[in-house]
Design a protein around this motif. Sequence first.
Motif, PDB file in Angstrom:
ATOM      1  N   HIS A  53       0.833  -1.198   0.000  1.00  0.00           N
ATOM      2  CA  HIS A  53       0.000   0.000   0.000  1.00  0.00           C
ATOM      3  C   HIS A  53       0.873   1.256   0.000  1.00  0.00           C
ATOM      4  N   PRO A  54       0.603   2.194  -0.890  1.00  0.00           N
ATOM      5  CA  PRO A  54       1.376   3.454  -0.886  1.00  0.00           C
ATOM      6  C   PRO A  54       1.221   4.171   0.451  1.00  0.00           C
ATOM      7  N   TYR A  55       2.334   4.541   1.039  1.00  0.00           N
ATOM      8  CA  TYR A  55       2.287   5.205   2.345  1.00  0.00           C
ATOM      9  C   TYR A  55       1.598   6.557   2.246  1.00  0.00           C
ATOM     10  N   ALA A  56       1.705   7.195   1.096  1.00  0.00           N
ATOM     11  CA  ALA A  56       1.093   8.512   0.915  1.00  0.00           C
ATOM     12  C   ALA A  56      -0.428   8.442   1.026  1.00  0.00           C
ATOM     13  N   GLU A  57      -1.005   7.262   0.814  1.00  0.00           N
ATOM     14  CA  GLU A  57      -2.451   7.110   0.885  1.00  0.00           C
ATOM     15  C   GLU A  57      -2.917   6.633   2.259  1.00  0.00           C
ATOM     16  N   LEU A  58      -2.002   6.573   3.232  1.00  0.00           N
ATOM     17  CA  LEU A  58      -2.339   6.030   4.540  1.00  0.00           C
ATOM     18  C   LEU A  58      -3.498   6.774   5.189  1.00  0.00           C
ATOM     19  N   GLY A  60      -5.977   8.112   3.949  1.00  0.00           N
ATOM     20  CA  GLY A  60      -7.280   7.862   3.347  1.00  0.00           C
ATOM     21  C   GLY A  60      -7.736   6.422   3.398  1.00  0.00           C
ATOM     22  N   LEU A  61      -6.947   5.551   4.037  1.00  0.00           N
ATOM     23  CA  LEU A  61      -7.335   4.139   4.076  1.00  0.00           C
ATOM     24  C   LEU A  61      -8.610   3.932   4.871  1.00  0.00           C
ATOM     25  N   THR A 303       6.079   2.243   0.484  1.00  0.00           N
ATOM     26  CA  THR A 303       4.886   1.414   0.599  1.00  0.00           C
ATOM     27  C   THR A 303       4.963   0.618   1.896  1.00  0.00           C
TER      28      THR A 303
END
Length: 369
Positions: A53-58, A60-61, A303
Amino acid sequence: MTDQTAAAGSPSSYACAGCGARVEYVPGTTVLRCPYCGHQRQLAAAGRQVREHPYAELAGLLPRKPLAGVDGHVLGCERCGARTQSSALSEMCQFCGAPLVADVTAGDQIAPEAVLPFEVDHDGVRTALRRWVSSRWFAPTSLKRVTEAESLKGTYLPHWTFDARTVSDYDGRRGDHYWETETYTETVNGEQQTRTRQVRKTRWRSASGTVRRDFDDVLVAATRHLAEAQLGKLEPWPLEHVVPYQPDYLAGYQTLRYDTEPEAGLATAKTVMAEVIEQDCRHDIGGDEQRVTSVDTRYSDITFKLVLLPVWIACYLHGGRTWQVLINGRTGEVIGQRPYSAIKIAMAVAVATAVLAVAILLIVQSRAS
């Protein structure tokens, strides 16, 4: 007798279709088996790959709560109907012993992405424990008679893994050794004599540069129930064998929920990466000695994923005391507490002292002659 594979995505039931008892995951297989009648059920095919999982999207998970405010899971037992609130992702029903596994998709925490299933079974634990106790130096001889654990619990422990690409600019110094001839005087038989010897010196010069490294699956413990240094001794883990998370792998085992946030996990992972990056800098500097004075690292393509790793937590009795050991549920590596024999240690010290005394005596005699 074996049941057909349950449909992927269907609710998990751990009631035995043969006798009504329970089925549990069997280490090293892809089946659930009843420990009473032997009835088996094949695990469903995963139908997907393990994802990073991209860390930048954490952010919004999911709307994550602070860990202190996360409620426990309510686990309903299909066998006896009891309902248990627990912070664990899986455990056994305290009333009938049936496996309980939480629905990880309905919660306030990040769901596990992957699991490394148990491969070492109860017989493997006995073998590993016997091998471990027989190889302990300075342990009482009676320890070798320990072949069984008094208590044994299979537990999945949560870990974060992180991938990252790094570019690091460094400053430092390179040291190159060279030799010079040095003249000195010493007294021999009452007379002054001039002699020479080679003396190693180091020529230092400034060094700077850039190193790059891609990191894959930097592992960080996501639980505080066991010391991180203790868990580190169970490595290495064959992470290439992780499989997509399925609740059936947890049936019959305890699974701890993570209590370390991924943000804190990444900070720990970066300290691990920093040690490797510093070695890369030293290698890039070259020479005989290196001094790294500063490193500026840029991270990209970070990620992460949450993976569950298998550990047997065992206790054995010796000398009227309980001792705990941890066993890697995949490799059989054992670490833990053990007794020491004061007599064996005293004998070893006595032998070492005697050997040292003989060596000193021989040196004195050789100089006197």
